[in-house]
Write an enzyme that holds these catalytic residues in place. Structure first.
Site, PDB file in Angstrom:
ATOM      1  N   GLU A 110       0.897  -1.299   0.014  1.00  0.00           N
ATOM      2  CA  GLU A 110      -0.057   0.128   0.136  1.00  0.00           C
ATOM      3  C   GLU A 110       0.902   1.227  -0.008  1.00  0.00           C
ATOM      4  O   GLU A 110       1.740   1.129   0.587  1.00  0.00           O
ATOM      5  CB  GLU A 110      -0.807  -0.043   1.210  1.00  0.00           C
ATOM      6  CG  GLU A 110      -1.785   1.155   1.323  1.00  0.00           C
ATOM      7  CD  GLU A 110      -2.736   0.989   2.647  1.00  0.00           C
ATOM      8  OE1 GLU A 110      -3.402  -0.267   2.862  1.00  0.00           O
ATOM      9  OE2 GLU A 110      -3.182   1.981   3.234  1.00  0.00           O
ATOM     10  N   ASP A 112       0.099   5.289   0.552  1.00  0.00           N
ATOM     11  CA  ASP A 112      -0.784   6.198   0.885  1.00  0.00           C
ATOM     12  C   ASP A 112      -0.434   7.643   0.955  1.00  0.00           C
ATOM     13  O   ASP A 112       0.805   7.923   1.524  1.00  0.00           O
ATOM     14  CB  ASP A 112      -1.091   6.004   2.394  1.00  0.00           C
ATOM     15  CG  ASP A 112      -1.578   4.784   2.780  1.00  0.00           C
ATOM     16  OD1 ASP A 112      -2.328   4.278   2.215  1.00  0.00           O
ATOM     17  OD2 ASP A 112      -1.596   4.096   4.064  1.00  0.00           O
ATOM     18  N   GLU A 114      -3.000  10.787   3.025  1.00  0.00           N
ATOM     19  CA  GLU A 114      -3.993  10.855   3.565  1.00  0.00           C
ATOM     20  C   GLU A 114      -3.917  12.302   4.181  1.00  0.00           C
ATOM     21  O   GLU A 114      -2.853  12.916   4.863  1.00  0.00           O
ATOM     22  CB  GLU A 114      -4.091  10.178   4.986  1.00  0.00           C
ATOM     23  CG  GLU A 114      -4.433   8.565   4.576  1.00  0.00           C
ATOM     24  CD  GLU A 114      -4.806   7.754   5.824  1.00  0.00           C
ATOM     25  OE1 GLU A 114      -5.545   6.998   5.775  1.00  0.00           O
ATOM     26  OE2 GLU A 114      -4.128   8.041   6.977  1.00  0.00           O
ATOM     27  N   ARG A 282      10.363   6.043  19.265  1.00  0.00           N
ATOM     28  CA  ARG A 282       9.683   5.184  18.724  1.00  0.00           C
ATOM     29  C   ARG A 282      10.629   3.968  18.304  1.00  0.00           C
ATOM     30  O   ARG A 282       9.979   2.639  18.417  1.00  0.00           O
ATOM     31  CB  ARG A 282       8.794   5.618  17.543  1.00  0.00           C
ATOM     32  CG  ARG A 282       8.006   4.682  16.751  1.00  0.00           C
ATOM     33  CD  ARG A 282       7.073   5.239  15.822  1.00  0.00           C
ATOM     34  NE  ARG A 282       6.690   4.314  14.969  1.00  0.00           N
ATOM     35  CZ  ARG A 282       6.172   4.728  13.913  1.00  0.00           C
ATOM     36  NH1 ARG A 282       6.078   5.880  13.423  1.00  0.00           N
ATOM     37  NH2 ARG A 282       5.184   3.817  13.079  1.00  0.00           N
TER      38      ARG A 282
END
Ligand SMILES: *[C@@H]1O[C@H](CO)[C@@H](O)[C@H](O)[C@H]1NC(C)=O
Length: 297
Positions: A110, A112, A114, A282
């Site tokens: 995918e 993307d 957005e 992260r």
């Protein structure tokens, strides 16, 4: 197209321009201009997604009962896909307009875009991600250097064997390179379809979910036009590109030249607001490998 032609000529000429266009139009010209009836299907939203103006315009809307969406009729295995989009104007906080390529199955690929809405006057966020074999977590986010709700702007994917490039008005904003030789997965075996949708995501979209959708402003509407797919159409396991001469498909081997690398850096220096490749919190154990590979270019 008629509107473009007429922009400089004033209202008085408008009917004549229309008649002229009608007289000179032939089936092949219509195909060149692209027609959304031929290229996409509105797939959900119970009438909230509409193709208008003889196939030249598509609108998606969202209200408290539902959003809406469409998808391309074709699947592609590599392509250069362009669409002009005018995002939800005014208070669009909580809404997300998604525009992406995606394959099928549980181990999908995918790519993307957005667009995360905001309160009137506050900036949209362009959120991007790349999934390979069902795994994403490769987010980069940007502000834009213009108001994306005032006019149509072109948002493009270049997907070829060497890289995926995200473009805004022809300017590269992100590159995901094919680093398979370093063991990093790259989307190359699964055909993808183009999808777009407008939906409510006020649990996370605007200021991390702090600003909710104001339903008194509904319906929210995003507009789409000039879909252009220069792609290798995939059908029954066969790519349309094998039989075409490659001269028609310059994009298939397109690289970022030094000029475009500079333009990409300009966006990343000035408009990038999040990059997973620099998010130490992260990834305390070290960044994903594609973030650290250096290749000579
Ligand atoms: C909305 O505006 C605020 C304030 O300028 C900003 O912090 C935020 O990044 C903007 N975009 C979204 C989608 O939250």
């Amino acid at each position: 197209m008629a509107y473009l032609f007429c922009a400089p000529c004033g209202n008085a000429l408008f009917p004549f321009v229309l008649v002229f266009l009608f007289l000179i139009s032939t089936p092949s010209m219509v195909a060149i201009a692209g027609n959304l009836y031929q290229d996409v299907d509105v797939t959900w939203g119970d009438g909230r997604g509409k193709i208008l103006s003889n196939g030249q315009l598509l609108t998606l809307s969202l209200d408290s009962a539902s959003g809406s969406g469409f998808q391309s009729k074709n699947q592609y295995l590599y392509g250069k896909i362009d669409m002009q989009i005018k995002l939800v104007p005014g208070n669009s906080a909580g809404t997300v307009t998604a525009y992406y390529l995606r394959s099928e199955g549980s181990s999908w690929d995918e790519i993307d875009f957005e667009f995360l809405g905001n309160l009137s006057g506050d900036p949209y966020i362009v959120h991007t991600n790349v999934y390979t074999q069902g795994k994403g977590d490769r987010e980069q986010q940007f502000y834009l250097w213009f108001d994306p709700t005032a006019h149509f702007h072109t948002y493009s994917f270049l997907w070829n064997p060497a890289h995926v490039v995200f473009y805004v008005d022809g300017r590269p904003i992100r590159e995901y390179r094919n680093l398979e030789s370093f063991g990093i997965p790259y989307p190359k075996n699964q055909p993808m379809r183009l999808y777009s949708s407008l939906w409510n995501a006020d649990d996370w979209a605007t200021r991390g979910g702090a600003v909710k959708t104001d339903w008194s402003q509904a319906p929210f509407t995003a507009s789409f036009q000039n879909f252009r797919a220069n792609g290798c159409v995939w059908s029954n396991g066969v790519s349309s590109c094998k039989s075409n001469s490659t001269s028609h498909n310059a994009w298939l081997s397109q690289q970022l030249d030094s000029h475009n690398q500079k333009r990409l850096k300009w966006v990343q220096m000035n408009y990038m607001i999040y990059n997973y490749c620099t998010d130490v919190k992260r990834f305390p154990q070290g960044f994903p490998m594609e973030c650290t590979v250096r290749t000579k270019s």
